[in-house]
Design a protein around this motif. Sequence first.
Motif, PDB file in Angstrom:
ATOM      1  N   ALA A 206      34.709  29.408 -22.540  1.00  0.00           N
ATOM      2  CA  ALA A 206      35.319  30.325 -21.806  1.00  0.00           C
ATOM      3  C   ALA A 206      36.971  29.533 -21.433  1.00  0.00           C
ATOM      4  CB  ALA A 206      34.018  30.516 -20.464  1.00  0.00           C
ATOM      5  N   GLU A 207      37.148  28.834 -21.297  1.00  0.00           N
ATOM      6  CA  GLU A 207      38.527  27.981 -21.067  1.00  0.00           C
ATOM      7  C   GLU A 207      39.095  28.440 -21.760  1.00  0.00           C
ATOM      8  OE1 GLU A 207      37.389  24.051 -19.826  1.00  0.00           O
ATOM      9  OE2 GLU A 207      35.822  24.550 -18.313  1.00  0.00           O
ATOM     10  N   GLU A 208      38.124  28.207 -23.088  1.00  0.00           N
ATOM     11  CA  GLU A 208      39.254  28.535 -24.567  1.00  0.00           C
ATOM     12  C   GLU A 208      40.144  30.115 -24.775  1.00  0.00           C
ATOM     13  OE1 GLU A 208      41.308  25.714 -25.719  1.00  0.00           O
ATOM     14  OE2 GLU A 208      41.081  24.426 -24.516  1.00  0.00           O
ATOM     15  N   GLN A 209      39.432  30.289 -24.406  1.00  0.00           N
ATOM     16  CA  GLN A 209      39.487  32.208 -24.549  1.00  0.00           C
ATOM     17  C   GLN A 209      38.559  32.127 -25.633  1.00  0.00           C
ATOM     18  OE1 GLN A 209      40.582  33.835 -21.774  1.00  0.00           O
ATOM     19  NE2 GLN A 209      41.066  32.073 -20.630  1.00  0.00           N
ATOM     20  N   ILE A 210      37.687  32.141 -25.565  1.00  0.00           N
ATOM     21  CA  ILE A 210      36.466  32.195 -27.486  1.00  0.00           C
ATOM     22  C   ILE A 210      36.167  33.296 -26.765  1.00  0.00           C
ATOM     23  CG2 ILE A 210      35.799  31.324 -29.407  1.00  0.00           C
ATOM     24  CD1 ILE A 210      36.416  28.320 -28.795  1.00  0.00           C
ATOM     25  N   ASN A 211      35.732  34.478 -27.174  1.00  0.00           N
ATOM     26  CA  ASN A 211      34.510  35.127 -26.928  1.00  0.00           C
ATOM     27  C   ASN A 211      33.338  34.932 -27.922  1.00  0.00           C
ATOM     28  OD1 ASN A 211      33.822  38.123 -25.980  1.00  0.00           O
ATOM     29  ND2 ASN A 211      34.093  39.127 -28.315  1.00  0.00           N
ATOM     30  N   VAL A 212      32.346  34.886 -27.469  1.00  0.00           N
ATOM     31  CA  VAL A 212      31.032  34.401 -28.254  1.00  0.00           C
ATOM     32  C   VAL A 212      30.360  36.274 -28.336  1.00  0.00           C
ATOM     33  CG1 VAL A 212      28.426  33.899 -27.711  1.00  0.00           C
ATOM     34  CG2 VAL A 212      30.750  32.748 -26.663  1.00  0.00           C
TER      35      VAL A 212
ATOM     36  N   VAL B 167      37.199  28.025 -34.673  1.00  0.00           N
ATOM     37  CA  VAL B 167      36.816  27.361 -34.634  1.00  0.00           C
ATOM     38  C   VAL B 167      37.498  25.964 -34.486  1.00  0.00           C
ATOM     39  CG1 VAL B 167      35.909  26.344 -36.967  1.00  0.00           C
ATOM     40  CG2 VAL B 167      34.896  28.504 -36.598  1.00  0.00           C
ATOM     41  N   GLU B 168      38.481  25.813 -34.514  1.00  0.00           N
ATOM     42  CA  GLU B 168      38.281  24.868 -34.249  1.00  0.00           C
ATOM     43  C   GLU B 168      39.075  24.098 -32.166  1.00  0.00           C
ATOM     44  OE1 GLU B 168      39.329  21.374 -36.486  1.00  0.00           O
ATOM     45  OE2 GLU B 168      37.738  23.359 -37.976  1.00  0.00           O
ATOM     46  N   LYS B 169      39.507  25.003 -31.599  1.00  0.00           N
ATOM     47  CA  LYS B 169      39.699  25.459 -30.440  1.00  0.00           C
ATOM     48  C   LYS B 169      38.456  24.549 -30.326  1.00  0.00           C
ATOM     49  CE  LYS B 169      41.327  29.334 -29.661  1.00  0.00           C
ATOM     50  NZ  LYS B 169      41.950  30.397 -28.591  1.00  0.00           N
ATOM     51  N   ALA B 170      37.233  25.774 -30.047  1.00  0.00           N
ATOM     52  CA  ALA B 170      35.939  25.417 -30.223  1.00  0.00           C
ATOM     53  C   ALA B 170      35.063  24.597 -30.094  1.00  0.00           C
ATOM     54  CB  ALA B 170      34.996  26.917 -30.950  1.00  0.00           C
ATOM     55  N   ARG B 171      35.192  23.469 -31.878  1.00  0.00           N
ATOM     56  CA  ARG B 171      35.147  22.037 -32.007  1.00  0.00           C
ATOM     57  C   ARG B 171      35.403  21.081 -30.847  1.00  0.00           C
ATOM     58  NH1 ARG B 171      33.200  20.721 -37.267  1.00  0.00           N
ATOM     59  NH2 ARG B 171      34.912  22.367 -38.261  1.00  0.00           N
ATOM     60  N   HIS B 172      36.528  21.009 -31.161  1.00  0.00           N
ATOM     61  CA  HIS B 172      37.327  20.741 -29.900  1.00  0.00           C
ATOM     62  C   HIS B 172      36.715  20.719 -28.291  1.00  0.00           C
ATOM     63  CE1 HIS B 172      40.396  17.759 -28.006  1.00  0.00           C
ATOM     64  NE2 HIS B 172      40.277  18.903 -27.156  1.00  0.00           N
ATOM     65  N   ALA B 173      37.192  21.510 -28.072  1.00  0.00           N
ATOM     66  CA  ALA B 173      36.180  22.323 -26.525  1.00  0.00           C
ATOM     67  C   ALA B 173      35.113  21.670 -26.403  1.00  0.00           C
ATOM     68  CB  ALA B 173      36.046  23.487 -26.076  1.00  0.00           C
ATOM     69  N   VAL B 174      33.396  21.936 -26.898  1.00  0.00           N
ATOM     70  CA  VAL B 174      32.318  21.215 -27.049  1.00  0.00           C
ATOM     71  C   VAL B 174      32.336  20.420 -27.007  1.00  0.00           C
ATOM     72  CG1 VAL B 174      30.292  22.016 -28.142  1.00  0.00           C
ATOM     73  CG2 VAL B 174      31.634  23.561 -28.025  1.00  0.00           C
ATOM     74  N   ASP B 175      32.844  19.656 -28.030  1.00  0.00           N
ATOM     75  CA  ASP B 175      32.775  17.785 -28.650  1.00  0.00           C
ATOM     76  C   ASP B 175      33.583  17.652 -27.118  1.00  0.00           C
ATOM     77  OD1 ASP B 175      31.789  18.568 -30.703  1.00  0.00           O
ATOM     78  OD2 ASP B 175      33.197  17.727 -32.257  1.00  0.00           O
ATOM     79  N   LEU B 176      34.460  17.458 -27.055  1.00  0.00           N
ATOM     80  CA  LEU B 176      34.777  17.061 -25.565  1.00  0.00           C
ATOM     81  C   LEU B 176      33.722  17.159 -24.923  1.00  0.00           C
ATOM     82  CD1 LEU B 176      36.839  15.916 -24.206  1.00  0.00           C
ATOM     83  CD2 LEU B 176      37.969  17.709 -23.638  1.00  0.00           C
ATOM     84  N   THR B 177      33.818  18.448 -24.414  1.00  0.00           N
ATOM     85  CA  THR B 177      32.352  19.328 -23.242  1.00  0.00           C
ATOM     86  C   THR B 177      31.362  17.713 -23.220  1.00  0.00           C
ATOM     87  OG1 THR B 177      32.905  21.200 -22.642  1.00  0.00           O
ATOM     88  CG2 THR B 177      30.703  20.878 -22.447  1.00  0.00           C
TER      89      THR B 177
END
Length: 813
Positions: free
Chosen positions: A338-344, A365-375
């Motif tokens: 959500a913080e990356e404005q990614i809709n599920v 995808v790349e935004k999601a990968r970075h955000a989740v791996d960081l979290t």
Amino acid sequence: MRVLKFGGTSVANAENIKKVVQILQQHSQSKIIVVISALGGVTDQLLKAASLAAAKDETYKTILTELEKRHLETAKALLPVTQQSSCLSKIKQQFNELEELCEGLFRLNELSRRTRDRIVSFGELLSSHILADYYTASNQSGEWLDSRQLIRTNSHFGNAIVDFAATNQLIREQVLQSTSPLFIAPGFVAGNKEGQTTTLGRGGSDYTAAIFAAALDAEALEIWTDVTGMMTADPRWVNSAKNIANISYQEAMELSHFGAKVIYPPTIQPVMAKQIPVWVKNTFAPDEYGTLIQNTPSVEGEIIRGISSMNNVALLSLEGSGMVGIPGFSKRLFEALAEEQINVILITQSSSEHAICVAINAVDVEKARHAVDLTFEAEIKSGKVDPLKVELDLSIIAVVGDQMKSHPGISGKMFGVLGRNGINVRAIAQGSSERNISAVISLSDVKKAVNVLHEAFFEFEYKQLNVCIIGVGNVGGKLIDQLAHQQKYLQQHLKLNIRLAGLANSRKMVVKEDGISIGNWKEELEQGEKMDISHFVNTIVSKNLPNTVFVDVTANADVAGIYDQLLAKSISVVACNKIACSSPYQYYQQLKSLSREYNALFLFETNVGAGLPVIGTLNDLMRSGDQINKIQAVLSGTLNFVFNNYDGTRSFSQVVRQAQAEGYTEPDPRLDLGGTDVMRKIMILAREAGEQLEMEDISNTYFLPASCFEGSVEDFYQEMEKQEPHFKALYDAAAAKGCKLKFVASYENGKAAVGLQHIPPASDFYHLYGKDNIVLFYTQRYPEQPLVVKGAGAGADVTASGVFADIIRAARV
């Protein structure tokens, strides 16, 4: 009060805009709000120009010049010369602003969301001004509204959220206090409280219209586009897609969310809350009914309302033993997205809590990968959670219908159809309302999936079968003739439409997705590509057509060797060719296993007895729990024909030539006369009875002299003439005992044998005439009096009919 929205294709050019005005003139009896999209394709061009400018690519100027020219020419084509000045001046002014904005982007080498919104807003502003001026020039009274001043949003540029309380008040004040009978407003655009331009997301013009309709409690919202309403599936993929006359708000939202592009998903919510009916109509066929969206009662028998799909989806999987029993993992995952404005789009989680999967748009995808791996960095380092797994090139397919909840078996039918067509499902989701069953599948399978599901749920008339035939000689040609002759019967009585999708012979090949003309197949094949079996198979597989059946009417080992590739792609195989089933047992068993694993039929009834139901009868006996004790058979129509016609008055060679001329032998008759063909047949029967048998396990008592197997086929005939005394002696020996010569195959106690025998008059084999075959099954249920299958066992017509029957069996699964 009615609100009418016209999409980009409806206002793509001057001619279409004239059609829009004609529609508006038919609504003159009530107050109207008209919401307009940009001219078709303009928004994409504006985005492209902005991106090029920010990348310091001066070709953006060319795009702006072309867009300006298009708008000016549209206005000139609509307006009388005396009334053009004001409109052309507005267009020039707008493009001057655009040029200044893009020049700024060029200098800054940067494109912000806010500036992007400002630039793309020009499309709707320009089109709505042109329509307003043309409407006024047609002696009609109308007022242009600036949606940016009326629809209040937050500052989430690109997909702004509407402040409905403020928006409703602004719209009512503007519209209700005016005496104008008609208002024209740009769609898609809005404004925040600072007066900055925002947009409502791609497709947002529908949403704009719904916002106006809800604010004014309109009696109806009309969405005018280039199709006649919503359809049961995408008509570009499914030729038989049907118009949906009536649909509920909830069903429409589900279909639009999962890819039905007729209406923008957020559109439904504002009007549903006010129970305002929505019409989806065709600008180019205004008298057609279209689709009415409202709280519609269910119609008996209409369980599924439509099938939709969403492409370019990625599946994210978060897995790890450290997730089990630990609360908060899902919350952290969704917060990161959500913080990356990614809709599920879709969510599914295993009951063990070991994994959670979500589907998102592939561009994120790349935004999601970075955000989740960081979290989850700490958990990943400690091994409690695996790094995020990403799968690309996926689609979501959805089956939608309000009545699914009260009808069990819908999901079973859906996944059964997909499975039989080799479509692997990666993830599944079904909401608690049971209004939607969604599945994540490969992008390459989506067209096939939509077609087979539409056929399963909507095609009560016909099932489409795509048949690819290799081998179009004597038997293959007869088969195509039979298919052509029976087309009408199959459609009327079996609701089956067989399409000839592929043809090949030893020289040429052709595969056509839309089918080969069954009346002109020879010409189309002759114009095809050079034959290559691997290329032929790869082409069939790549086409990925639904309900595909591969039919082998050859005696070619290379063709038999590719059955495994086809079955592994869930393509059913119908084999007249005996080589595969008489090949080493391992390959035979592999084909059987692949058939079961990939839900593809492997049918080869004509391997034994041509069109006779020999294998089918044996299979029925085995499936019903019977046990085969013994099989005795005359399995060669060729040999039976030869020995029925040979009496010593003509040479043996002449009788064999006659058999070959009448189409009863293989191209090389030695395969028949040497017993190889019969060996293959008895081995196939033994294998179907459960015996693990190889060719070398079968004893063969040859009656042909060894010299007959040397040289060419013509050498073979010449040698037979020389050996005529040998053949005459065989006949005389049998006749002296009052017997006939028959080439008999037998299987008993795990042993199989073939050979020439003297058959006395009391035998079932004695009165076997012409090209007939006979098979005697001695079983636990038939221990003394065998089950007998008897009839013509050779000939192009009967063999083709057996292949035809297998094709029908493949179709009816």
